[in-house]
Design a protein around this motif. Structure first.
Motif, PDB file in Angstrom:
ATOM      1  N   MET A  15       5.147   5.896  -1.479  1.00 19.81           N
ATOM      2  CA  MET A  15       6.449   5.382  -1.065  1.00 19.81           C
ATOM      3  C   MET A  15       7.529   6.428  -1.287  1.00 19.81           C
ATOM      4  O   MET A  15       8.409   6.609  -0.443  1.00 19.81           O
ATOM      5  CB  MET A  15       6.777   4.093  -1.828  1.00 19.81           C
ATOM      6  N   GLN A  19       9.931   8.098   1.555  1.00 15.45           N
ATOM      7  CA  GLN A  19      11.391   8.137   1.451  1.00 15.45           C
ATOM      8  C   GLN A  19      11.913   9.562   1.642  1.00 15.45           C
ATOM      9  O   GLN A  19      12.942   9.767   2.296  1.00 15.45           O
ATOM     10  CB  GLN A  19      11.836   7.568   0.112  1.00 15.45           C
ATOM     11  N   ASP A  22      11.589  10.385   5.378  1.00  9.04           N
ATOM     12  CA  ASP A  22      12.638   9.674   6.128  1.00  9.04           C
ATOM     13  C   ASP A  22      13.996  10.345   5.951  1.00  9.04           C
ATOM     14  O   ASP A  22      14.769  10.470   6.901  1.00  9.04           O
ATOM     15  CB  ASP A  22      12.707   8.212   5.709  1.00  9.04           C
ATOM     16  N   VAL A  56       2.683   6.485   7.070  1.00 10.27           N
ATOM     17  CA  VAL A  56       3.027   5.057   7.189  1.00 10.27           C
ATOM     18  C   VAL A  56       1.814   4.142   7.017  1.00 10.27           C
ATOM     19  O   VAL A  56       1.888   3.171   6.253  1.00 10.27           O
ATOM     20  CB  VAL A  56       3.774   4.776   8.509  1.00 10.27           C
ATOM     21  N   VAL A  59       1.011   3.657   3.347  1.00 13.87           N
ATOM     22  CA  VAL A  59       1.976   2.802   2.642  1.00 13.87           C
ATOM     23  C   VAL A  59       1.777   1.350   3.052  1.00 13.87           C
ATOM     24  O   VAL A  59       1.778   0.449   2.211  1.00 13.87           O
ATOM     25  CB  VAL A  59       3.423   3.269   2.918  1.00 13.87           C
ATOM     26  N   GLU A  60       1.569   1.125   4.335  1.00  7.93           N
ATOM     27  CA  GLU A  60       1.434  -0.243   4.839  1.00  7.93           C
ATOM     28  C   GLU A  60       0.192  -0.952   4.301  1.00  7.93           C
ATOM     29  O   GLU A  60       0.182  -2.176   4.226  1.00  7.93           O
ATOM     30  CB  GLU A  60       1.420  -0.243   6.369  1.00  7.93           C
ATOM     31  N   LEU A  66       6.053  -1.932   7.921  1.00  7.14           N
ATOM     32  CA  LEU A  66       7.362  -1.401   7.555  1.00  7.14           C
ATOM     33  C   LEU A  66       8.398  -1.617   8.641  1.00  7.14           C
ATOM     34  O   LEU A  66       9.586  -1.672   8.361  1.00  7.14           O
ATOM     35  CB  LEU A  66       7.264   0.104   7.277  1.00  7.14           C
ATOM     36  N   GLN A  67       7.978  -1.678   9.899  1.00  4.46           N
ATOM     37  CA  GLN A  67       8.910  -1.800  11.009  1.00  4.46           C
ATOM     38  C   GLN A  67       8.451  -2.887  11.965  1.00  4.46           C
ATOM     39  O   GLN A  67       7.260  -3.095  12.152  1.00  4.46           O
ATOM     40  CB  GLN A  67       9.017  -0.493  11.788  1.00  4.46           C
ATOM     41  N   SER A  72       4.782  -1.201  13.925  1.00  2.55           N
ATOM     42  CA  SER A  72       3.775  -1.405  12.886  1.00  2.55           C
ATOM     43  C   SER A  72       2.949  -2.621  13.261  1.00  2.55           C
ATOM     44  O   SER A  72       3.449  -3.560  13.870  1.00  2.55           O
ATOM     45  CB  SER A  72       4.443  -1.654  11.530  1.00  2.55           C
ATOM     46  N   TRP A  80       4.986 -10.540   8.081  1.00  5.49           N
ATOM     47  CA  TRP A  80       6.350 -10.018   8.025  1.00  5.49           C
ATOM     48  C   TRP A  80       7.202 -10.745   6.985  1.00  5.49           C
ATOM     49  O   TRP A  80       8.220 -10.241   6.553  1.00  5.49           O
ATOM     50  CB  TRP A  80       7.011 -10.118   9.394  1.00  5.49           C
ATOM     51  N   TRP A  85       9.733  -7.079  -0.523  1.00  9.31           N
ATOM     52  CA  TRP A  85      10.737  -6.579   0.398  1.00  9.31           C
ATOM     53  C   TRP A  85      11.115  -5.178  -0.082  1.00  9.31           C
ATOM     54  O   TRP A  85      10.911  -4.838  -1.238  1.00  9.31           O
ATOM     55  CB  TRP A  85      11.946  -7.517   0.405  1.00  9.31           C
ATOM     56  N   PRO A  86      11.671  -4.326   0.795  1.00  4.28           N
ATOM     57  CA  PRO A  86      11.972  -2.950   0.383  1.00  4.28           C
ATOM     58  C   PRO A  86      12.813  -2.858  -0.895  1.00  4.28           C
ATOM     59  O   PRO A  86      12.616  -1.969  -1.706  1.00  4.28           O
ATOM     60  CB  PRO A  86      12.726  -2.382   1.586  1.00  4.28           C
TER      61      PRO A  86
END
Length: 89
Positions: A15, A19, A22, A56, A59-60, A66-67, A72, A80, A85-86
């Motif tokens: 993660m 970050q 990103d 991604v 992480v998922e 994630l999106q 995703s 979902w 949550w983030p």
């Protein structure tokens, strides 16, 4: 109030790496908006974008998609609405 979700220790370095990638992508996007012909920056952006695409799914596997909007996949059942949550990570 929901309780904090405990994730495996292997998740957190992934993660953090996501970050960082990103952040790099946001900064390069802003730079390229004003320097659209900087070939080296475009290469950096494309490299970071590729790195993100590879990162991604890793992480998922721990926290789910994630999106939204088809960027995703969703597990079954629809995930979902599942924590964390983030802001809970």
């Amino acid at each position: 109030m929901s309780s904090q979700v405990q994730l495996p220790k292997e998740f957190y370095p992934l993660m953090e790496e996501l970050q960082v990638v990103d952040f790099v992508l946001v900064e390069l996007t802003l730079y390229l908006d004003t320097h659209p012909e900087d070939y080296a920056a475009i290469q950096q952006f494309n490299d970071a974008s590729y790195h993100r695409r590879m990162l991604v799914p890793k992480v998922e596997q721990y926290i789910g998609p994630l999106q939204q909007f088809g960027n995703s996949y969703s597990g079954y059942p629809w995930n979902w609405n599942q924590a964390p949550w983030p802001w809970q990570i």
